[in-house]
Design a protein around this motif. Structure first.
Motif, PDB file in Angstrom:
ATOM      1  N   UNK A 104       0.841  -1.206   0.000  1.00 53.33           N
ATOM      2  CA  UNK A 104       0.000   0.000   0.000  1.00 53.33           C
ATOM      3  C   UNK A 104       0.871   1.249   0.000  1.00 53.33           C
ATOM      4  N   UNK A 105       1.858   1.249   0.910  1.00 49.93           N
ATOM      5  CA  UNK A 105       2.758   2.411   0.974  1.00 49.93           C
ATOM      6  C   UNK A 105       3.438   2.621  -0.376  1.00 49.93           C
ATOM      7  N   UNK A 106       3.825   1.527  -0.982  1.00 52.10           N
ATOM      8  CA  UNK A 106       4.610   1.616  -2.205  1.00 52.10           C
ATOM      9  C   UNK A 106       3.775   2.004  -3.421  1.00 52.10           C
ATOM     10  N   UNK A 107       2.547   1.503  -3.467  1.00 47.64           N
ATOM     11  CA  UNK A 107       1.758   1.698  -4.686  1.00 47.64           C
ATOM     12  C   UNK A 107       0.776   2.859  -4.577  1.00 47.64           C
ATOM     13  N   UNK A 108       0.204   3.065  -3.393  1.00 43.95           N
ATOM     14  CA  UNK A 108      -0.895   4.010  -3.273  1.00 43.95           C
ATOM     15  C   UNK A 108      -0.490   5.342  -2.689  1.00 43.95           C
ATOM     16  N   UNK A 109       0.734   5.446  -2.212  1.00 46.52           N
ATOM     17  CA  UNK A 109       1.115   6.700  -1.579  1.00 46.52           C
ATOM     18  C   UNK A 109       2.366   7.262  -2.235  1.00 46.52           C
ATOM     19  N   UNK A 205     -14.156  14.073   3.748  1.00 47.38           N
ATOM     20  CA  UNK A 205     -13.633  14.235   5.103  1.00 47.38           C
ATOM     21  C   UNK A 205     -13.230  12.969   5.816  1.00 47.38           C
ATOM     22  N   UNK A 206     -13.059  11.840   5.090  1.00 42.59           N
ATOM     23  CA  UNK A 206     -12.647  10.606   5.748  1.00 42.59           C
ATOM     24  C   UNK A 206     -11.144  10.678   6.075  1.00 42.59           C
ATOM     25  N   UNK A 207     -10.749   9.986   7.180  1.00 37.26           N
ATOM     26  CA  UNK A 207      -9.322   9.966   7.526  1.00 37.26           C
ATOM     27  C   UNK A 207      -8.619   8.887   6.702  1.00 37.26           C
ATOM     28  N   UNK A 208      -7.261   8.901   6.759  1.00 32.75           N
ATOM     29  CA  UNK A 208      -6.513   7.893   5.990  1.00 32.75           C
ATOM     30  C   UNK A 208      -6.875   6.484   6.449  1.00 32.75           C
ATOM     31  N   UNK A 209      -6.983   6.322   7.783  1.00 37.01           N
ATOM     32  CA  UNK A 209      -7.338   5.005   8.321  1.00 37.01           C
ATOM     33  C   UNK A 209      -8.697   4.542   7.820  1.00 37.01           C
ATOM     34  N   UNK A 210      -9.670   5.453   7.839  1.00 36.24           N
ATOM     35  CA  UNK A 210     -11.010   5.092   7.358  1.00 36.24           C
ATOM     36  C   UNK A 210     -10.969   4.681   5.895  1.00 36.24           C
ATOM     37  N   UNK A 311      -3.194   6.824  -9.622  1.00 33.22           N
ATOM     38  CA  UNK A 311      -2.371   7.950  -9.186  1.00 33.22           C
ATOM     39  C   UNK A 311      -2.103   7.814  -7.690  1.00 33.22           C
ATOM     40  N   UNK A 312      -0.890   8.116  -7.263  1.00 35.44           N
ATOM     41  CA  UNK A 312      -0.603   7.937  -5.833  1.00 35.44           C
ATOM     42  C   UNK A 312      -1.364   8.939  -4.970  1.00 35.44           C
ATOM     43  N   UNK A 313      -1.422   8.588  -3.737  1.00 33.56           N
ATOM     44  CA  UNK A 313      -2.199   9.260  -2.741  1.00 33.56           C
ATOM     45  C   UNK A 313      -1.220  10.079  -1.906  1.00 33.56           C
ATOM     46  N   UNK A 314      -1.529  11.343  -1.609  1.00 27.01           N
ATOM     47  CA  UNK A 314      -0.576  12.177  -0.876  1.00 27.01           C
ATOM     48  C   UNK A 314      -0.663  11.901   0.619  1.00 27.01           C
ATOM     49  N   UNK A 315       0.447  11.410   1.181  1.00 26.39           N
ATOM     50  CA  UNK A 315       0.455  11.087   2.603  1.00 26.39           C
ATOM     51  C   UNK A 315       0.624  12.315   3.475  1.00 26.39           C
ATOM     52  N   UNK A 316       1.029  13.445   2.870  1.00 19.89           N
ATOM     53  CA  UNK A 316       1.244  14.669   3.643  1.00 19.89           C
ATOM     54  C   UNK A 316       2.353  14.482   4.662  1.00 19.89           C
TER      55      UNK A 316
END
Lengths: 581, 350
Positions: A104-109, A205-210, A311-316
């Protein structure tokens, strides 16, 4: 999501066999025949053997039910079976957790070091089981383990902190070793996911965990199930880790019964087969459960005709902790065993890293391995076999998965099941069945490299099926339908639409098969002949002779070579298929 | 349009299959194998050499480590100009492959070299040819079975060993009873499949019961951990994982000592030895070369095996080391009683 069916899909459901034979049916028919033949040879052999007594000298084998009676009523099997299930469950959960998190970290973020991490994460899979286990003995054995010695010296402890010789130690080592299986499968699934659902959730407004638990993981459910299934079966079958870490403290597993039965004289292949049939039934249940998922149609398809762009997801701010996590993982699972191996390869004999040993280091082992008899031939054969088997399997199973998922042909679930069964055959029984089949059916492949090729394709076909299935479930059929509406033939749409969209799964499965077929030993050992030696035979030879130093040197070279192969495969893969935004 | 790669793959495969089918035609037997094996006239060697040169090639299936067997092969080929094709597997793999192939009508193998019980199994499967050779009289008697279908060429001596850094000279156990000292609690390693070793080692106790009682007591008092593989046991002694191991191969200890590892062999009674030997396949197409190779291994090959730290069986060529007492693992007994000994082993140590 569009659900109406096009004329193309209809034509598949109502095959026009009797009108005129269309070229695609030749390809589809050939794929079914090849897969059927490959899978049925060992299956028939296994069932046949399980009803036969062992033959010895002048006493011929006769029909018996005794093998099943012995396999099912032997009360000493139960505790072994329980150990196996605990071990396999623990291993699968650990590997799945690690593999999924990092995929997940590698592909989605947008975590740093992505490309490098993908290739590096394959390293634990590349290291032969024996070597991986032995490196962990050196790190965490109560007597000589580096970690234990370091902690003892630092905090003045009297006893060891870690004990690798335990069920926990077994699960830890095997779980880490198998985590790339989950990583590869989950990476493929995450890569083919349309991020628009996650983006909408984020905007609401969902969190990353959600988002992770309620959207991402739900969408990759088939991949999670498939990973768990593969991991579970692999760890039930696993032999090295229980033998090296469980045996010293009396933890025995189910596989050792199969092994003992084969070792008897006369070799009790029948009893081993009866055990395998029991495993087969359990696995069939798992495969059936998975095929239920596939029949739920487009529920998991996120790759549709509507502007798909992964497209990757911004982890901020979370980028930094994520990067730290990745670095920690790399150090613990990749760098540390690699360094232990590298250290061992520079020594003269098996010894734990220490200052006093520094003076003894040399590169002699590398020279010795390069000049070892049959090494050049073995490396060449293994390279050809693994690349050939991986490519053949991924293309062949892509067609099979297409039939299983896209058509409404009767008994297509049976095709899935039959093609997945070789996963459960004990390697030696599979090797023996292929050996006997082509010894009697003399078409000239016995004694050549082709017989090993056939064994590899049979043995690893199930993985191709699982990797392709999970990816194909994510592709909505409207893309193929549009192609058909625009006048494309089946072959055109298969080659130009399906295969490119399948790319993440194809590539991940391909890498997996390349790596595991290089390590395959139990079938190869019966099937290789003078001139068709393979790498795993060299590894076995070195281990048998206790040449641990040379084996480490060989392992180090293998890791470097396969690391480069994976990097190249990644680069080539980037140039084909869907462009990433 | 068919995927071109896929198509090409299939075409190539079909072509290759066709080619191999055409080439696979076996040569006919020129001279009866039994005749060659039984001939004991004064010109035996000359006839074997001449016949072997005519046959020109030889295939050997072996369980001897590649590095070691290659030295014997190289010397054989240098002397007679006959190249040897080698296949190597574990002792059980050698048995399984030879039996399956020969029963399936494939007669590639000429000489089969493996461990004693597996050779005895080959005898029972009617795979091997009895051979008459004057050299058999020079061999250690336990290594020549009455049926002469195979003959032992080397002993694989199994010994106990200790780590010289962890066990001081004064503490080295000298008798079996010394192992019961509580200081060795959890520190004595045992090979996890040493069934044949247990069967043979208790013969040096006054009775079987006393022998088994000793090992049960050892298991109760000092709980020795089981580890898999004799070579791994030797490695673990050297690395200090466990200070004492009961079953390591003597040749490995010598090789490791030479490399400077802190390991030494430990004598607690007669050494236990596995016989490794070789026999000629009844179905061989190269009987002269096969018998010549067996002869070579039992004569000139013995010094090569000794230089690789093995213990040769031809005591006339290479006498046993002075004072060495060896108990040989009996191949027939092990073949018939393996399962029974496995159970005894497991109830004793687990």
């Amino acid at each position: 999501m569009s659900l109406h069916e096009s004329s193309f899909a209809k034509s598949v459901e109502k095959p026009s066999f009797f009108g005129r034979i269309r070229p695609e049916w030749l390809i589809i028919g050939a794929a079914v025949l090849i897969v059927g033949w490959l899978a049925l040879v060992p299956l028939v052999f296994l069932l046949w053997q399980s009803f036969m007594t062992p033959a010895a000298g002048d006493i011929p084998a006769i029909f018996t039910l005794g093998n099943y009676v012995r396999a099912l009523t032997d009360s000493s099997i139960l505790p072994l079976f329980r150990n196996s299930v605990v071990f396999a469950t623990g291993t699968s959960c650990l590997a799945l957790f690690i593999g999924t998190l990092f995929a997940w970290l590698n592909e989605r973020t947008n975590t740093p070091f992505k490309m490098m991490f993908y290739a590096a994460s394959i390293v634990p899979l590349v290291i032969p089981s024996i070597l991986f286990t032995v490196s962990w003995i050196m790190v965490a054995s109560p007597q000589i383990g580096l970690f234990n010695l370091m902690l003892k010296n630092m905090f003045g402890l009297s006893g060891p902190v870690f004990d690798i010789y335990s069920m926990g130690g077994m699960i830890w080592v095997e779980g880490l070793h198998y985590s790339p299986i989950a990583f590869l499968l989950m990476s493929a699934a995450f890569r083919s996911m349309d991020p628009s659902l996650e983006e909408s959730a984020l905007m609401s407004g969902a969190s990353i965990g959600q988002i992770m638990f309620r959207i991402t993981l739900k969408l990759v459910w088939p991949a999670l199930i498939a990973s768990f299934f593969i991991l579970f079966i692999r760890s039930i079958e696993s032999f090295e880790v229980p033998a090296l870490l469980g045996m010293p403290v009396g933890i025995e597993v189910f596989t050792s019964s199969i092994y003992e039965a084969i070792r008897e004289y006369p070799s009790n292949v029948g009893l081993a087969s009866a055990y395998a049939v029991v495993l087969l039934l359990i696995a069939s249940f798992g495969i059936y459960f998975q095929s239920k998922l596939s029949s739920q149609g487009s529920k998991y398809s996120t790759v549709t005709g509507k502007g798909f762009r992964p497209r990757p997801f911004d982890l901020g701010v979370w980028r930094i902790p994520a990067a730290i996590l990745i670095v920690l993982y790399m150090i613990l699972v990749i760098v540390l065993p690699f360094l232990v191996l590298f250290w061992s390869s520079l020594n003269k004999y098996y010894s734990v890293p220490s200052w006093s040993a520094l003076s003894r280091l040399s590169f002699d082992a590398y020279v010795k391995v390069i000049n070892y008899p049959m090494v050049g031939q073995a490396v060449w054969n293994s390279a050809m076999l693994s690349l050939g088997a991986a490519t053949t399997i991924m293309l062949l199973t892509a067609v099979i998965c297409w039939i299983v998922i896209r058509t409404k042909l009767p008994a297509r679930w049976l095709l899935d099941n039959v093609a997945s069964l070789p996963m459960v055959f004990p390697g030696l029984v599979l090797g023996l069945s292929v050996m006997i089949c082509y010894l009697y059916l003399d078409i000239g492949i016995y004694g050549t490299t082709w017989i090993i090729f056939i064994a590899y394709v049979t043995r690893f076909m199930p993985y191709g099926i699982r990797y392709n299935t999970t990816s194909m479930l994510q592709i909505h059929k409207d893309l193929e339908e549009s192609a058909a509406m625009s006048g494309a033939s089946w072959s055109q749409s298969f080659v130009r639409i399906v295969l490119p969209l399948l790319k993440p799964g194809l590539l991940a499965g391909w890498i997996y098969i390349v790596v595991v077929s290089i390590r395959e030993l139990s079938s190869s050992v019966l099937l290789y002949s003078p001139g068709s030696e393979v790498v795993s035979i060299v590894i076995w030879e070195l281990w048998q002779n206790g040449q641990y130093v040379e084996l480490s040197a060989f392992g180090v070279m293998m890791i470097i070579a396969l690391f480069i192969v994976v990097m190249l495969a990644q680069l080539v893969g980037k140039r084909f298929g869907v462009k990433e935004a | 349009m068919i995927n071109p790669k896929f198509h090409e793959g299939i075409t190539r495969r079909v072509l290759a299959l066709g080619l191999v089918v055409v080439l696979a035609a076996g040569p006919a037997l020129a001279q009866s194998v039994a005749e060659v094996a039984a001939y004991d006239g004064p010109d035996r060697m000359e006839r074997l050499v001449a016949g072997a040169k005519k046959e020109g090639t030889l295939t050997l299936y072996t369980a001897t480590p590649v590095d070691d067997v290659n030295q014997v092969i190289a010397a054989f080929t240098a002397k007679y100009g006959i190249p040897v094709t080698l296949w190597r597997g574990s002792s059980e793999d050698v048995l399984r492959r030879a039996v399956t192939e020969i029963k399936g009508g494939r007669h590639d193998v000429d000489v089969i070299e493996t461990n004693g019980p597996e050779l005895e199994a080959l005898h029972r499967e009617n795979i091997l040819q009895a051979v008459d050779s004057p050299v058999f009289s020079e061999i250690f008697p336990d290594a020549v079975p009455d049926h002469r279908e195979w003959v032992g060429s080397r002993l694989n001596v199994i010994t106990a060993s200790y780590n010289t850094e962890l066990v001081s000279e004064a503490d080295v156990p000298k008798r079996w009873d010394d192992l019961l000292d509580p200081r060795w609690g959890g520190k004595i390693g045992i090979e996890s499949e040493a069934y044949d070793w247990l069967a043979t080692v208790i013969q040096s106790f006054p009775s079987r019961e006393e022998g088994l009682a000793f090992f049960r007591k050892l298991a109760e008092t000092n709980r020795p951990p089981l580890h898999k593989g004799h070579p791994q046991l030797a490695n673990m002694t050297a690395s200090g994982e466990l200070p004492i191991m009961l079953q390591v191969y003597l040749y490995r200890v010598h090789q490791m000592e030479q490399d400077g590892a802190p390991i030494k062999a430990l004598s607690l009674g007669p050494a236990i030895a596995r016989i490794n030997g070789l026999g000629v396949a009844r179905t061989t197409a190269h009987p002269n070369a096969a018998i010549l190779y067996q002869q070579f291994t039992l004569t000139e090959g013995q010094k090569i095996l000794a230089s690789r730290h093995f213990t040769p069986t031809n005591t006339k060529e290479v006498p046993f080391p002075a004072g060495m007492e060896v108990k040989v693992i009996e191949p027939t007994g092990m073949l018939d009683a393996l399962t029974e000994w496995r159970e005894t082993f497991e109830t004793t140590f687990q």
